[in-house]
Motif scaffolding. Structure first.
Motif, PDB file in Angstrom:
ATOM      1  N   ALA A  26       0.843  -1.193   0.000  1.00  0.00           N
ATOM      2  CA  ALA A  26       0.000   0.000   0.000  1.00  0.00           C
ATOM      3  C   ALA A  26       0.876   1.240   0.000  1.00  0.00           C
ATOM      4  O   ALA A  26       1.856   1.327   0.745  1.00  0.00           O
ATOM      5  CB  ALA A  26      -0.917   0.002   1.226  1.00  0.00           C
ATOM      6  N   LEU A  27       0.569   2.189  -0.865  1.00  0.00           N
ATOM      7  CA  LEU A  27       1.275   3.471  -0.924  1.00  0.00           C
ATOM      8  C   LEU A  27       2.779   3.307  -1.123  1.00  0.00           C
ATOM      9  O   LEU A  27       3.575   4.066  -0.580  1.00  0.00           O
ATOM     10  CB  LEU A  27       1.017   4.280   0.350  1.00  0.00           C
ATOM     11  CG  LEU A  27      -0.411   4.778   0.567  1.00  0.00           C
ATOM     12  CD1 LEU A  27      -0.517   5.483   1.905  1.00  0.00           C
ATOM     13  CD2 LEU A  27      -0.856   5.702  -0.554  1.00  0.00           C
ATOM     14  N   ILE A  72      -3.312  -5.272   4.840  1.00  0.00           N
ATOM     15  CA  ILE A  72      -2.523  -4.038   4.738  1.00  0.00           C
ATOM     16  C   ILE A  72      -3.156  -3.001   3.818  1.00  0.00           C
ATOM     17  O   ILE A  72      -2.786  -1.828   3.870  1.00  0.00           O
ATOM     18  CB  ILE A  72      -1.088  -4.328   4.249  1.00  0.00           C
ATOM     19  CG1 ILE A  72      -1.105  -4.876   2.823  1.00  0.00           C
ATOM     20  CG2 ILE A  72      -0.360  -5.255   5.198  1.00  0.00           C
ATOM     21  CD1 ILE A  72       0.266  -4.969   2.191  1.00  0.00           C
ATOM     22  N   LEU A  73      -4.117  -3.413   3.006  1.00  0.00           N
ATOM     23  CA  LEU A  73      -4.693  -2.490   2.025  1.00  0.00           C
ATOM     24  C   LEU A  73      -5.743  -1.587   2.657  1.00  0.00           C
ATOM     25  O   LEU A  73      -6.456  -2.005   3.589  1.00  0.00           O
ATOM     26  CB  LEU A  73      -5.331  -3.274   0.877  1.00  0.00           C
ATOM     27  CG  LEU A  73      -4.389  -4.062  -0.025  1.00  0.00           C
ATOM     28  CD1 LEU A  73      -5.200  -4.862  -1.042  1.00  0.00           C
ATOM     29  CD2 LEU A  73      -3.415  -3.137  -0.734  1.00  0.00           C
ATOM     30  N   PRO A  74      -5.873  -0.352   2.177  1.00  0.00           N
ATOM     31  CA  PRO A  74      -6.992   0.484   2.603  1.00  0.00           C
ATOM     32  C   PRO A  74      -8.316  -0.196   2.270  1.00  0.00           C
ATOM     33  O   PRO A  74      -8.383  -1.073   1.401  1.00  0.00           O
ATOM     34  CB  PRO A  74      -6.808   1.765   1.789  1.00  0.00           C
ATOM     35  CG  PRO A  74      -5.384   1.761   1.355  1.00  0.00           C
ATOM     36  CD  PRO A  74      -5.000   0.328   1.199  1.00  0.00           C
ATOM     37  N   ARG A  75      -9.358   0.233   2.957  1.00  0.00           N
ATOM     38  CA  ARG A  75     -10.671  -0.387   2.768  1.00  0.00           C
ATOM     39  C   ARG A  75     -11.579   0.504   1.935  1.00  0.00           C
ATOM     40  O   ARG A  75     -11.387   1.713   1.866  1.00  0.00           O
ATOM     41  CB  ARG A  75     -11.313  -0.656   4.124  1.00  0.00           C
ATOM     42  CG  ARG A  75     -10.604  -1.722   4.934  1.00  0.00           C
ATOM     43  CD  ARG A  75     -11.249  -1.901   6.290  1.00  0.00           C
ATOM     44  NE  ARG A  75     -10.889  -0.812   7.207  1.00  0.00           N
ATOM     45  CZ  ARG A  75     -11.393  -0.665   8.424  1.00  0.00           C
ATOM     46  NH1 ARG A  75     -12.306  -1.513   8.855  1.00  0.00           N
ATOM     47  NH2 ARG A  75     -11.008   0.323   9.192  1.00  0.00           N
ATOM     48  N   GLU A 135      -1.778   3.969   9.339  1.00  0.00           N
ATOM     49  CA  GLU A 135      -1.829   2.594   8.858  1.00  0.00           C
ATOM     50  C   GLU A 135      -2.870   2.533   7.742  1.00  0.00           C
ATOM     51  O   GLU A 135      -4.056   2.753   7.995  1.00  0.00           O
ATOM     52  CB  GLU A 135      -2.207   1.627   9.984  1.00  0.00           C
ATOM     53  CG  GLU A 135      -1.197   1.546  11.116  1.00  0.00           C
ATOM     54  CD  GLU A 135       0.121   0.951  10.651  1.00  0.00           C
ATOM     55  OE1 GLU A 135       0.120   0.231   9.619  1.00  0.00           O
ATOM     56  OE2 GLU A 135       1.160   1.204  11.299  1.00  0.00           O
ATOM     57  N   PRO A 136      -2.473   2.255   6.512  1.00  0.00           N
ATOM     58  CA  PRO A 136      -3.432   2.284   5.401  1.00  0.00           C
ATOM     59  C   PRO A 136      -4.678   1.450   5.644  1.00  0.00           C
ATOM     60  O   PRO A 136      -5.789   1.839   5.249  1.00  0.00           O
ATOM     61  CB  PRO A 136      -2.612   1.758   4.216  1.00  0.00           C
ATOM     62  CG  PRO A 136      -1.207   2.161   4.544  1.00  0.00           C
ATOM     63  CD  PRO A 136      -1.094   2.008   6.035  1.00  0.00           C
ATOM     64  N   HIS A 137      -4.528   0.302   6.320  1.00  0.00           N
ATOM     65  CA  HIS A 137      -5.688  -0.562   6.532  1.00  0.00           C
ATOM     66  C   HIS A 137      -6.738   0.086   7.428  1.00  0.00           C
ATOM     67  O   HIS A 137      -7.905  -0.296   7.410  1.00  0.00           O
ATOM     68  CB  HIS A 137      -5.246  -1.898   7.135  1.00  0.00           C
ATOM     69  CG  HIS A 137      -6.365  -2.875   7.309  1.00  0.00           C
ATOM     70  ND1 HIS A 137      -7.048  -3.414   6.238  1.00  0.00           N
ATOM     71  CD2 HIS A 137      -6.938  -3.399   8.428  1.00  0.00           C
ATOM     72  CE1 HIS A 137      -7.988  -4.238   6.691  1.00  0.00           C
ATOM     73  NE2 HIS A 137      -7.934  -4.252   8.013  1.00  0.00           N
ATOM     74  N   ASP A 138      -6.337   1.058   8.208  1.00  0.00           N
ATOM     75  CA  ASP A 138      -7.282   1.739   9.087  1.00  0.00           C
ATOM     76  C   ASP A 138      -8.023   2.868   8.369  1.00  0.00           C
ATOM     77  O   ASP A 138      -8.854   3.542   8.985  1.00  0.00           O
ATOM     78  CB  ASP A 138      -6.557   2.314  10.303  1.00  0.00           C
ATOM     79  CG  ASP A 138      -5.979   1.219  11.190  1.00  0.00           C
ATOM     80  OD1 ASP A 138      -6.515   0.094  11.159  1.00  0.00           O
ATOM     81  OD2 ASP A 138      -4.989   1.483  11.892  1.00  0.00           O
TER      82      ASP A 138
END
Length: 480
Positions: free
Chosen positions: A342-343, A441-444, A356-359
């Motif tokens: 991510a990013l 790890i990916l954004p949602r 944290e991108p996942h958040d």
């Protein structure tokens, strides 16, 4: 400390397109492109395995502002790389690229309305950070630690790091995998190798398509270049959108169509079931493209074969399968997939708080909730990458021009707390193994509105070009 209005991370397909849009639609903005490697091209420079090519037509994968002129609609990797170099040179974008600058950290200060961006040895500041490095890990692909690999007396190669000195002439080759890379490598190696076996645990949906688009050739023969490009691009977008929508609406019919078409291409010795009958619905994973039926030609003429089984372990002479069969091999190609990041694996902080991108949730398919003045460029999974990435770049330009016109310096999307109650879905919503492995790890994406990433170019075209920027979700602010 060097300052630019906009910093673009990555000089691949997305980064070059982003640079063009910024220098033409925001000409008063200064920008630079930071590229970690020593040349431009991104994916098309990284991958050097045999047969590497596009799996989308070049009239939509290419840039709308720089028409694709070559004969083949499904192009090989070197031709695409030449096209990218030509585009960057034609528009002076190559003069803005700084090579060997891997971005490792980006820190936002609301008080200054600035990002501080750190690479290996240089620091920059910018007002807007645009990450165009995609979502693949360029350092390593997905590697499976098969039992007994150290006993194997042949050579093991991952397609992402293809050795330039590899000579497989006359060798017995086993390609592990059934995805896009495997169906590309197998026919490309067949004929030169003694024999190539595609070893798969489970099959993928495969569709054959001519590398040349006969209708597009006729259109280009009678219309001026730019007009022909627009007509062909519109035709291909409409066709791909309709096919995708139909496949998702009627998956059983789509599966029957794909399976029956493949069955006609196969020799009698290779049954469609189990070798080409997937267990998932069409477009739960990306469709694998076979240009000019090259994979099926190799299977018919006997230079390649397919085995559907599971690997028990490596042995000195090759691979022993669960069925007890041993596949003899001199070379094993592990087309076991890619790793996602991510990013671009950049450490991001906002006013000292680690992000944290996942958040986070993805706004309009590009910006992260609570993260100001940052966009992440990703493409479609059901269509050409560039269709979506170019819309994203145009939207970023709209944002930049709106900030200048209103006197604001900060734009940040704020997520509705109700979105947290929706079932979590990664921004790339497919069932492919490489996406499932990266889901943590990916954004949602959310359930509705600007938080939902739709795989629909016509709808995105209208929304991202014409919808109001000040929509109650995107907040514009002065510097604190």
């Amino acid at each position: 400390m060097q300052h630019f209005d906009v910093l673009i991370v990555g000089a691949g397909l997305s980064g070059i397109g982003a640079a063009y849009r910024i220098q033409t639609r925001c000409p008063e903005r200064t920008y630079a492109v930071l590229e970690a490697r020593d040349t431009l091209g991104g994916t098309w420079d990284l991958f050097r395995y045999p047969g590497v090519r596009s799996d989308s037509d070049m009239f939509t994968l290419g840039f709308p502002f720089h028409p694709w002129k070559a004969a083949k609609a499904i192009a090989d990797g070197p031709s695409i790389l030449d096209y990218l170099h030509e585009t960057a040179s034609t528009y002076g974008i190559d003069q803005h690229i700084r090579y060997g600058e891997r971005v490792v950290r980006a820190s936002w200060s609301s008080a200054d309305a600035l990002w501080t961006v750190e690479t290996g040895g240089t620091s920059y500041t910018c007002s807007f950070l645009y990450v165009c490095s995609g979502y693949y890990d360029y350092d390593s692909g997905h590697v499976v630690d098969f039992e007994g690999q150290d006993e194997f007396q042949g050579r093991i190669v991952h397609p992402q790091h293809w050795p330039s000195d590899l000579d497989y002439t006359g060798q017995r080759v086993v390609v592990i995998g059934s995805g896009a890379t495997a169906v590309t490598v197998v026919p490309a190696m067949a004929g030169t190798a003694a024999h190539v076996t595609m070893l798969q645990r489970s099959p993928s949906y495969v569709a054959s398509r001519p590398a040349h688009d006969a209708l597009s050739d006729r259109i280009r023969a009678v219309l001026p270049e730019n007009l022909a490009h627009r007509v062909i691009r519109g035709k291909n977008v409409a066709l791909s959108t309709m096919v995708y929508s139909a496949f998702r609406r009627w998956p059983a019919h789509a599966a029957w169509l794909l399976n029956s078409t493949v069955a006609k291409e196969l020799p009698e010795s290779i049954p469609a079931d189990p070798h080409f009958t997937p267990r998932y619905k069409p477009w739960d994973q990306r469709l694998c493209l076979v240009p000019d039926a090259d994979l099926f030609n190799a299977l018919r003429n006997g230079t390649a074969s397919v085995v559907t089984d599971e690997i028990e372990r490596f042995v000195p002479s090759g691979l022993r399968l669960r069925s007890g069969r041993v596949l003899e091999a001199d070379l094993v190609v592990t087309a076991t997939g890619l790793r996602m990041v991510a990013l671009g694996n950049i450490e991001v902080t906002v006013d000292g708080r680690a992000v944290e991108p996942h958040d986070t949730f993805v706004y309009q398919g590009m910006m992260l909730s609570g993260v100001p003045n940052l966009a992440w460029c990703i493409g479609y999974t059901n269509n050409s990458w560039t269709l979506r990435s170019d819309l994203t770049s145009q939207y970023v330009c709209r944002l930049l021009n709106h900030l200048r016109a209103t006197g604001h310096r900060i734009c940040v999307p704020e997520v509705d707390p109700a979105e947290y109650d929706a079932p979590p879905r990664p921004v790339v919503d497919l069932s492919s193994g490489y996406i499932r492995r990266a889901a943590h790890i990916l954004p949602r994406q959310g359930a509705q509105g600007p938080w939902r990433l739709r795989q629909n170019y016509p709808r995105d075209l209208v929304r991202l070009r014409f919808a109001p920027l000040d929509d109650g979700v995107m907040h514009f602010k002065p510097a604190h």
